[in-house]
Each structure stands twice: as structure tokens, then as C-alpha cells.
Scaffold this motif. Structure first.
Motif, mmCIF file in Angstrom:
data_model
loop_
_atom_site.group_PDB
_atom_site.id
_atom_site.type_symbol
_atom_site.label_atom_id
_atom_site.label_comp_id
_atom_site.label_asym_id
_atom_site.label_seq_id
_atom_site.Cartn_x
_atom_site.Cartn_y
_atom_site.Cartn_z
ATOM 1 N N LYS A 1 -0.162 4.331 -2.479
ATOM 2 C CA LYS A 1 -0.479 5.638 -1.957
ATOM 3 C C LYS A 1 0.624 6.678 -2.229
ATOM 4 O O LYS A 1 -0.058 7.885 -2.784
ATOM 5 N N GLY A 2 1.664 6.551 -2.558
ATOM 6 C CA GLY A 2 2.831 7.222 -2.586
ATOM 7 C C GLY A 2 2.529 7.879 -4.354
ATOM 8 O O GLY A 2 2.718 9.168 -4.676
ATOM 9 N N TYR A 3 2.146 6.870 -5.060
ATOM 10 C CA TYR A 3 1.944 7.024 -6.410
ATOM 11 C C TYR A 3 0.574 8.171 -6.720
ATOM 12 O O TYR A 3 0.684 8.931 -7.452
ATOM 13 N N PRO B 1 0.903 -1.242 -0.055
ATOM 14 C CA PRO B 1 -0.057 0.016 -0.147
ATOM 15 C C PRO B 1 0.762 1.092 -0.105
ATOM 16 O O PRO B 1 0.304 2.111 -0.539
ATOM 17 N N VAL B 2 2.222 1.241 0.753
ATOM 18 C CA VAL B 2 2.943 2.435 0.832
ATOM 19 C C VAL B 2 3.323 2.990 -0.853
ATOM 20 O O VAL B 2 3.184 4.355 -0.933
ATOM 21 N N TYR B 3 3.380 2.031 -1.467
ATOM 22 C CA TYR B 3 3.546 2.265 -2.972
ATOM 23 C C TYR B 3 2.564 2.997 -3.685
ATOM 24 O O TYR B 3 2.440 4.131 -4.394
ATOM 25 N N ARG C 1 -0.617 10.085 -4.346
ATOM 26 C CA ARG C 1 -0.361 11.332 -4.118
ATOM 27 C C ARG C 1 0.379 12.085 -5.074
ATOM 28 O O ARG C 1 0.121 13.476 -5.424
#
Lengths: 293, 347
Positions: free
Chosen positions: A66-68, A62-64, A70
Motif C-alpha cells: 500500500k505504501g508503494y 500489505p503495509v508495504y 501510494r
């Protein structure tokens, strides 16, 4: 940590564009191609398509994703708050927990459990002490008794006879029988020898044979009509006892007692407090018999 | 023995003992403390002793504003302990505060995050300091590992994940795969160096001296790592070195960008070095998924753009980057109970 969830199809069917679809709309409005977005974000084009189609599971943790999202929202000028709200709904993922800055966490019940544990510990300690003290007291009382038996020549001899001298004419009597024989001699002057033997089952004077003298002491806290007769029919005390007085007498058990105001009398038999039986009471009056205890 | 009994009344804690801020994650409660790593000490001249006046935010407000007998100090420097006794006092205060009002002195099991580049002596100092503060068991975990776990990176996968944690005193970059660090390096550049660079820039170009707190405020408000379309300004006050009196002046974001170039290049250099040193398979994984930024330094405006431009890789800022390390430590405590302390090579 790796709890990436799949897209919620039901959510995707809701009215209006969601998450990636919002981004796609914003991109098309600004007439930016997917290739341009991929170049700007430095990620592959298939990932941009996955973002726009809400296929977040293909993007890894999920961290990736969400980063993309954003970065994409910033680039195309979309409302990132709305995009993330949709993202969390679609993936059913909790947003990160808020920072707890308050320091009174101990007040919300967590501190209660140590308190309960402490109370339970104290109760256990108290129970253990009670049991331990309860056990040690009889042990101390019993210990001297066997010693006293050994020190007494006559009882010792008679008790040991069955084992040591089987040939003697004393029958195979148990120790109890022997004790009974001695109890019969208690009225003889040599009673001092008997008392330690009596201490074996229950120390001191708790067992008094029928027909023996009982020492009675009555203390009156208020005026009380009192009649006391012993087994021989002798009236030991028949009078109105005045408040604050103490009467002492002795007689042959069983002793019959009548008290006009039983609540105001404190009775001691052979130096030990005697509790007036409840069933003997009739109002204030009590009629009862003090037998061998 | 007594500590073990008290341990039943304590929560497990994960501590990010940072140069700038100390964060404590309490198991089951989340982040319960986030305070500056500052202690105000009063020197007792007559008796020759020292006593703690304030700790944390209260002490930070005193930085540079204390009378002669009080010193507000930061007991950690470059991610490691500079003043052992004061660090111990500070930790003791924070652990008690994190536990709230209790009848017993807490004796928790603690995971402390340490810089990857710290020496054995420095690690031992941190461990002993925590033990002195009441911890019954201390585990040390490298900061980049805790940061990666806290950011939610898939560290257990057989794929390379790169994390860059920019703290107050150090920046750590690491490539992680299969719960282990494949490559890591630590540079002693962080938020403090940014503040220092701003102070030096202002003194050099304006002839004005500003304090630590002012430099930090400038960084927070107009600090930027990459040129943007918008230019922001801030009005600050400092002492004019030639006149000796306080003067007010205005700084803009482009000036701060210029001031920060040196420390920023240091960080970019460390990341490039890490990419060079990473085995090719893992490097390919990193290139595909990107670098994840954590730590307070990740909140510097456009630092992700700078790294993206410099490396050509996707750069992602983790959710709530400031608390990643502490949260990661907290997760490690949970995993430790499930899999034992060997799972992340904890010390």
C-alpha cells in the motif's frame, strides 16, 4: 497481521485497467520509465513491475504494498482513491476500520449481557437462600424432639428395651409399634407425656387419633346456615350463624359439617387453619367431614 | 477480588498514553477514544484543594485561555508522566468514557504503550497510575513494537522491519525481527518540539509571541518537512513583543520548513544512527522493504520524502498513522490470549 492475500484473477479480468495497471498507464502517458520510477521511490525495478501487474503478494506485507502504491500514484499523478479501491477489491482486504469516536458503545447491546448476568446471579442467590432456609427450619424443629424422648422415662425405656434388654417379655417390636401403644393411652390423663413423642414424625398436634376430641372454631364474615355433628351423632351446632360471630366447639372426630355459605367461613381445627376441600363444594354450599388430620 | 468480578463487566483496553493525545482501543469495538491529553484543574484557594474541571478536548480548548484559578495542563511530558495525580484522574476519566454508561466502575485489563527509552521509575509510575484509575491488570509494551504491529508489519518474520513512530513527545525508531526488538532508540523530539520550534521562529523573526494552540494550527495547515513546488500561506495573530498589542501577520510554508529543520534533523539523525547500529543482514532487509512511519508526526507533509532523501531507502506512511500504536496494543491483547503474555516480552 500477516494476512496478505493473493490476486483475485476474476477481478483482474474485469473491463478496464485496475490498480497497478492504472499506474502503468499514467506512467506511460507521462513517458516515465520504470527505472525512473524505481529511482524516485527507492525500490527495486522488479517491485515496480509487480505493482503494475497487480502481483502484490510478491511485495511482502500489505503495509508495504500500500505504501508503494501510494507513493507511485503521487509520483505519476494517478487517482490514488481509485487505485486503492481496486487494490482492496483485488486482495479482498478490508480497509482499516473507521475510528469510533462515539462513546455510547454500551448502548448497542454490550451492556445487556452484564444485566442478564446480574439478574441470573440474583436468581441463583435467591434460590440458594430459599433452599438453605428451607433446610434449616425442619432441623430446628426436629432437634428438640429426640431430646424430649430422652427426657421421658417411660417411652425411653420401652423404646430401648428391644436392644438393651432382649431377655424381657416385651416382643421385638419396632419403635412404631411402641408409639402406637402409647397413642392408645392418649385419652388417659397422662397425655402430656405423649405429646413430645408425637412430635417426632410431625411436631405439635398434626396427628390426632380417631375418636379424640377436635377443637373447632368457625369465624363468619357473613350470615351462614351451619350444621355440625360429631361422630357420636351429637349436634354441636345447628343454626344460622350471624356475620362477625365466632363459634367454638369440640366433638369426637370425625365431624360432619354443612355450611350454607362456605366462602364466608374461616375454620380452625385445633388452632390450625382448615382449608375446605374444593370437591366438597356445590355452589356456595359445602358438605365435608373433618377427620383426624 | 472485587476488581476481578468487575473485570467480567469490562472490555480489555489498549491505551496509547501519549504526550499530545490519548487513544483507547477497546477489544471488539476498535478505537473508542481519541482525545488530547489535557486536564483543566481548578485551584480551590479557600480550601487549598484541586478539582478537575475538564478533561480531553474540552480542556484543550482552555489551553492558554484560563482564568487565574483554572490551569489547563498536560500531565505527560516527553512521553512520560510529569504529574502523577492528574494523569491518574485523566486515565480514570478516559477509561470510564471508553466504557460508556455502565452500572459498575470498569475494571479492565489494560495494555499501555510506553516509550522505549523510559526508565523503570517512569514505567512504574505509568503502571501505578493505570492501577489507580481502576485497571485490574496492567501490561506495558514498548511503543515501537505496538506501532509496528498496529501498522501491520510482519514482526514475527525472521526479517528486519524498521518502524519510526513520531509521537507528541518522543520519536522512537526500532528494528524488529522475530517478535522482538533488535535495536531501538528514543529521542525526545516529537510534535511538541515542532510547535516549540515554530513559536521560537516566529518570536525570533517577527518579534511576535504566539500560543501553543496557534503554533499547532500553523504546523497542521502549512507545516512541511521537505521543500515542495507549492508554497502555502497562513494568516495568524500574536502579541507583538515590542508594542505589546496583538498583531496579525502571514507565514508561508518555506518559513515553517526552515523553523522545523532542527527537530527534523534530530529525527533523521536517530534513524541514521539506527541504520548504523542494525546488524547487516537485518539492515539489508530494511533497505529492501523500507521504513514504516507511524504516529501523529508521520502526518507532517512530506516527512516521508525527507527521510527518503536523507537515507536513500523507501519510506512508507502507515494507514491511519495516528492510531497505529493503540491498534497494535489491541492486537497484542488478542495475541496474549492466544499465546500468553510472554510472546512480546510484555512486562
Amino acid at each position: 497481521m500477516q494476512d496478505e492475500t493473493n490476486i483475485d484473477d476474476e477481478g483482474a479480468e474485469q473491463a478496464g485497467p485496475l490498480a497497478g495497471q492504472l499506474l502503468a498507464e499514467a506512467r506511460e502517458k507521462k513517458q516515465i520509465t520504470i527505472t525512473a520510477v524505481a529511482k524516485e521511490l527507492h525500490i527495486d525495478e522488479f517491485k515496480i513491475k509487480a505493482l503494475e501487474e497487480n502481483r502484490f503478494a510478491e511485495l511482502g506485507a500489505p503495509v508495504y504494498a500500500k505504501g508503494y502504491l501510494r507513493r507511485y500514484a503521487e509520483f505519476v499523478g494517478a487517482d490514488s482513491t481509485q487505485v486503492f479501491a481496486d487494490y482492496y477489491r483485488l486482495t479482498r482486504q478490508e480497509s482499516i476500520p473507521a475510528i469510533v469516536v462515539k462513546n455510547d458503545i454500551a448502548l448497542n447491546g454490550v451492556s445487556l449481557s452484564p444485566r442478564i448476568i446480574l439478574v441470573v446471579l440474583l436468581v441463583i442467590v435467591a434460590a440458594v437462600l430459599y433452599v438453605w432456609l428451607g433446610r434449616s427450619t425442619p432441623a430446628e424443629q426436629i432437634d428438640p424432639a429426640p431430646a424430649s424422648i430422652v427426657s421421658q422415662d417411660e417411652p425411653n425405656r420401652t423404646v430401648q428395651l428391644p436392644a438393651d434388654e432382649p431377655g424381657t417379655d416385651v416382643p421385638q417390636a419396632s419403635a412404631d409399634v411402641v408409639v402406637e401403644e402409647f397413642l392408645g393411652d392418649t385419652r388417659e390423663p397422662d397425655s402430656a407425656v405423649v405429646e413430645p413423642v408425637e412430635a417426632i414424625p410431625a411436631p405439635t398436634e398434626t396427628v390426632v387419633p380417631a375418636g379424640t376430641d377436635l377443637q373447632i372454631e368457625l369465624t363468619f364474615s357473613s350470615d351462614c346456615w351451619t350444621e355440625i355433628n360429631d361422630a357420636t351423632g351429637r349436634a354441636l351446632f345447628v343454626d344460622l350463624a350471624r356475620a362477625g360471630t365466632t363459634k367454638r366447639m369440640s366433638g369426637v372426630a370425625p365431624i360432619r359439617v354443612l355450611l350454607g355459605d362456605s366462602q364466608s367461613v374461616r375454620i380452625q381445627v385445633n388452632g390450625r387453619v382448615y382449608a375446605i376441600p374444593d370437591e366438597s363444594r356445590s355452589g356456595l354450599t359445602a358438605r365435608f367431614t373433618i377427620d383426624k388430620q | 477480588m472485587f476488581k476481578n468480578i468487575l473485570g467480567y463487566f469490562s472490555n480489555d483496553l489498549s491505551i496509547d498514553l501519549g504526550t499530545a493525545n490519548t487513544l483507547i482501543y477497546s477489544r471488539g469495538h476498535g478505537i473508542v477514544l481519541n482525545e488530547p491529553s489535557v486536564v483543566a484543574i481548578r485551584e480551590d484557594g479557600s480550601r487549598g484543594g484541586r478539582s478537575v474541571v475538564a478533561v480531553g478536548a474540552e480542556a484543550k480548548n482552555m489551553l492558554g485561555r484560563t482564568p487565574g484559578n483554572i490551569t489547563a495542563i498536560r500531565p505527560l511530558k516527553d512521553g512520560v508522566i510529569a504529574d502523577f495525580t492528574v494523569t491518574e484522574k485523566m486515565l480514570q476519566h478516559f477509561i470510564r468514557k471508553a466504557h460508556g454508561k455502565r452500572y459498575f466502575q470498569p475494571s479492565p485489563r489494560v495494555v499501555i504503550c510506553v516509550p522505549y527509552g523510559s526508565t523503570q521509575v517512569e514505567r512504574r509510575a505509568i503502571r501505578e497510575s493505570a492501577e489507580g484509575a481502576g485497571a485490574r491488570k496492567v501490561h506495558l509494551i514498548p511503543e515501537p513494537m505496538a506501532a509496528a504491529i498496529g501498522a501491520g508489519m510482519p514482526v514475527h518474520e525472521a526479517r528486519g522491519s524498521m518502524v519510526l513512530d513520531i509521537g507528541g513527545g518522543t520519536s522512537e525508531v526500532a528494528v524488529i525481527s522475530l517478535n522482538g526488538i533488535v535495536y531501538a532508540s528514543s529521542v525526545r523530539i516529537g510534535g511538541d518540539r515542532f510547535d516549540e520550534a515554530i513559536t521560537n521562529y516566529v518570536r525570533r523573526n517577527y518579534g511576535i509571541l504566539i500560543g501553543e494552540a496557534t503554533a499547532e494550527r500553523i504546523k497542521h495547515e502549512i507545516g512541511s518537512a521537505f521543500p515542495g513546488q507549492e508554497v502555502r500561506e497562513i494568516s495568524v495573530k500574536g502579541r507583538n513583543l515590542s508594542e505589546g498589542v496583538p498583531r496579525s501577520f502571514t507565514l508561508n510554508s518555506n518559513e515553517i520548513l526552515e523553523a522545523l529543520q532542527e527537530p527534523l534533523q534530530g529525527i533523521v539523525g536517530a534513524v541514521k544512527e539506527a541504520l548504523e547500529q542494525t546488524p547487516p543482514e537485518l539492515g539489508a532487509d530494511v533497505a529492501e522493504r523500507g521504513i514504516v512511519l507511524t504516529g501523529g508526526g508521520a502526518m507532517l507533509r512530506d516527512i516521508d520524502k525527507l527521510l527518503m532523501e536523507e537515507t536513500g531507502l523507501p519510506v512508507i506512511i502507515a494507514d491511519d498513522p495516528l492510531t497505529c500504536v493503540a491498534r497494535g496494543g489491541g492486537r497484542v491483547i488478542e495475541l496474549m490470549d492466544e499465546h500468553g503474555s510472554a510472546v512480546f516480552g510484555l512486562e
